[in-house]
Design an enzyme around this catalytic site. Structure first.
Site, PDB file in Angstrom:
ATOM      1  N   LYS A  82       0.852  -1.205   0.000  1.00  0.00           N
ATOM      2  CA  LYS A  82       0.000   0.000   0.000  1.00  0.00           C
ATOM      3  C   LYS A  82       0.880   1.245   0.000  1.00  0.00           C
ATOM      4  O   LYS A  82       1.887   1.294   0.733  1.00  0.00           O
ATOM      5  CB  LYS A  82      -0.924  -0.018   1.230  1.00  0.00           C
ATOM      6  CG  LYS A  82      -1.931   1.121   1.276  1.00  0.00           C
ATOM      7  CD  LYS A  82      -2.852   0.999   2.495  1.00  0.00           C
ATOM      8  CE  LYS A  82      -3.892   2.097   2.546  1.00  0.00           C
ATOM      9  NZ  LYS A  82      -4.801   1.977   3.705  1.00  0.00           N
ATOM     10  N   SER A 157      -9.858   1.857   2.731  1.00  0.00           N
ATOM     11  CA  SER A 157      -8.997   2.640   1.866  1.00  0.00           C
ATOM     12  C   SER A 157      -7.920   1.821   1.156  1.00  0.00           C
ATOM     13  O   SER A 157      -7.266   2.321   0.260  1.00  0.00           O
ATOM     14  CB  SER A 157      -8.295   3.723   2.688  1.00  0.00           C
ATOM     15  OG  SER A 157      -7.428   3.122   3.658  1.00  0.00           O
ATOM     16  N   SER A 181     -10.306  -0.402   6.876  1.00  0.00           N
ATOM     17  CA  SER A 181      -9.649  -0.233   5.577  1.00  0.00           C
ATOM     18  C   SER A 181      -8.937  -1.470   5.048  1.00  0.00           C
ATOM     19  O   SER A 181      -8.484  -1.474   3.900  1.00  0.00           O
ATOM     20  CB  SER A 181      -8.659   0.932   5.636  1.00  0.00           C
ATOM     21  OG  SER A 181      -9.350   2.150   5.725  1.00  0.00           O
TER      22      SER A 181
END
Length: 488
Positions: A82, A157, A181
């Site tokens: 990420k 997210s 997330s």
């Protein structure tokens, strides 16, 4: 032997075993992932940066280590990262214009651990800007599409990481979870994701959103792979004072498949009017499966759950307003031309931040402002304590709690962007777990009529990751929840 075009479809445990038998090389495995990224990522937008050159160099080094013997389990395994983790020499954008060209001079602690094990980084994955969102639509680099339906969101997210694993662009990935997330995108994309106990994994070198809630965790194609990744990520870090010094169990060894005598709590507040009927049906079918395997289920109550969304959006935004004050155009990141410091700060933040980030900074600044602190922030912290005590009382009568991850399957791109409050409700079943600092596992448990994955959440007491993973693995072994590969 799998053809090279299918190597990217392997799980981490399968690939690790076969790399040790030298059935194929790390270079072949990495090349298969990079070719898959080139073929499908123009449709998905799961990656912000693909690091082909570095990945191939890491693959060559991993092949040498495997040849020499005694390599770690993750040696040679291609992973997506990420884009919120600092990676030395590799840009870290946080999906924001304000960090678009930021190249960190150091690695986050978990990145350094993965490098020491010989993992291969194929790229940095897309996300909501500064991890603020539930759909990966709040990205300065465009939204990520769901591999199961390109008109749907991947969740957020950490949507890029979930989509990349579901689409076989990598074998596993890292995400972060502040209010759901990891678990929500894992559910929407049909993969496994775990948010560990607060403080179980170091956050040093992870760009901060809400420091009392943020946690690091992995995505994978199986619960066993999640156990392998978490075993490497977890553990004390002298560079993170919030990181626990508790010993890390061998999570993979704890996967016995046995749930006999397990007491499963089912909170009545998590099966609410308005949720998609197929979601409730799928989760309740898995509860029946657990009963057939020797576990017992009982209804419980978490009475303050209805206050979780309001509490979270005061605590998280207050911490975000403080954490994001550092992006002022002076030290690093975007710097706009200006006549003085005030104009520099205003122009840099105006151009650098997206709409959702600005909204949350303003909400948090208001909650902390003079005259409102007691009315909002202090009251929210008191509610947070009540929510934590609800879980403590519940775990006096059950070992784990099982709930849906989200009220619906993946919604359409753009469907909720004009209504932030509706978007925030996507996390209604995950946020209270962050407020209480507990571990939560998301795993696939079925599909709706549109062939979209449904996610189930397994919650345990603090530092019970070993049990949570064992409960998820037992269901996976039973074959009750079969995975479907997206047709891309």
């Amino acid at each position: 032997m799998a053809p090279s075009s299918e190597l990217n479809c392997l799980t981490i445990s399968e690939a690790a075993e076969r790399l040790r038998r030298r059935e194929f090389s790390v270079l072949e495995l990495t090349r298969a992932c990079l070719e898959r990224i080139a073929a499908v990522d123009p449709k998905l937008n799961a990656f912000i940066t693909v690091t082909e050159e570095e990945a191939m160099a890491q693959a060559e080094a991993a092949d040498r280590r495997l040849k020499a013997g005694a390599a770690a389990t993750l040696c040679g395994i291609p992973l997506g990262i990420k884009d919120i983790y600092c990676t030395a020499g590799m840009r870290t954008t946080c999906a924001s214009k304000i960090l678009e060209n930021f190249v960190p001079p150091f690695d986050a602690s978990v990145i350094a651990k993965l490098r020491r094990e010989g993992a291969v980084f194929v790229g940095k994955t897309n996300m909501d800007e500064f991890a603020m969102g539930s759909s990966t639509e709040n990205s300065a680099f465009g939204p990520t599409a769901n591999p199961h339906d390109l008109t749907r969101v991947a969740g957020g997210s950490s949507g890029g990481s979930a989509a990349a694993v579901a689409a076989d662009e990598c074998l596993g990935a890292l995400g972060t979870d502040t209010g759901g997330s990891i678990r929500e995108p894992a559910a929407f994309c049909g993969v496994v994701g775990i948010k560990p106990t607060y403080s179980r994994v170091s956050r040093y070198g992870v760009v901060a959103y809400a420091s009392s809630l943020d946690q690091v965790g992995p995505f994978s194609k199986s619960v066993r792979d999640a156990a392998i990744l978490l075993r490497t990520l977890a553990g004390e870090d002298p560079q993170d004072s919030t990181c626990s010094a508790r010993p890390v169990p061998d999570y993979e060894r704890g996967l016995t498949g046995d749930v006999k005598g397990l007491r499963i709590g089912v909170p009545k507040e998590f099966f609410v009017e308005g949720m998609q009927p197929e979601v409730e049906k799928a989760v309740r079918a898995m509860l029946k499966q657990y009963e057939s395997m020797g576990a017992t289920t009982r209804e419980i109550s978490l009475p303050h759950s209805s206050y979780a969304i309001a509490c979270y959006y005061i605590v998280a935004t207050a911490e975000a307003s403080a954490n994001l004050a550092r992006y002022d155009g002076v030290r690093y990141g975007l710097r706009e031309r200006a006549e003085d410091n005030v104009e520099l700060n205003e122009k840099t933040r105006e151009r650098g931040f997206g709409a959702e980030v600005k909204r949350r900074i303003m909400l948090g600044t208001f909650a902390l402002s003079a005259g409102y602190y007691d009315a909002y922030y202090l009251k929210a912290m008191r509610v947070r304590t009540l929510i934590r005590r609800d879980f403590e009382r519940a775990f006096e009568n059950c070992d784990v709690i099982v709930t849906p991850v989200a009220p619906t399957t993946a919604f359409r791109l753009g469907e909720k962007m004009s209504d932030p409050l509706t978007m925030y409700l996507s996390d209604i079943f995950t946020i209270s777990v962050n407020l209480a600092g507990l571990p939560g596992l998301s795993m696939p448990c079925g599909y709706d009529a549109n062939n979209l994955p449904i996610g189930m959440q397994i919650i345990g007491p603090q530092f019970s990751e070993e049990m949570v993973l064992r409960v998820g693995d037992a269901l996976e072994r039973s074959g009750a929840a079969t995975l479907r590969r997206p047709a891309l």
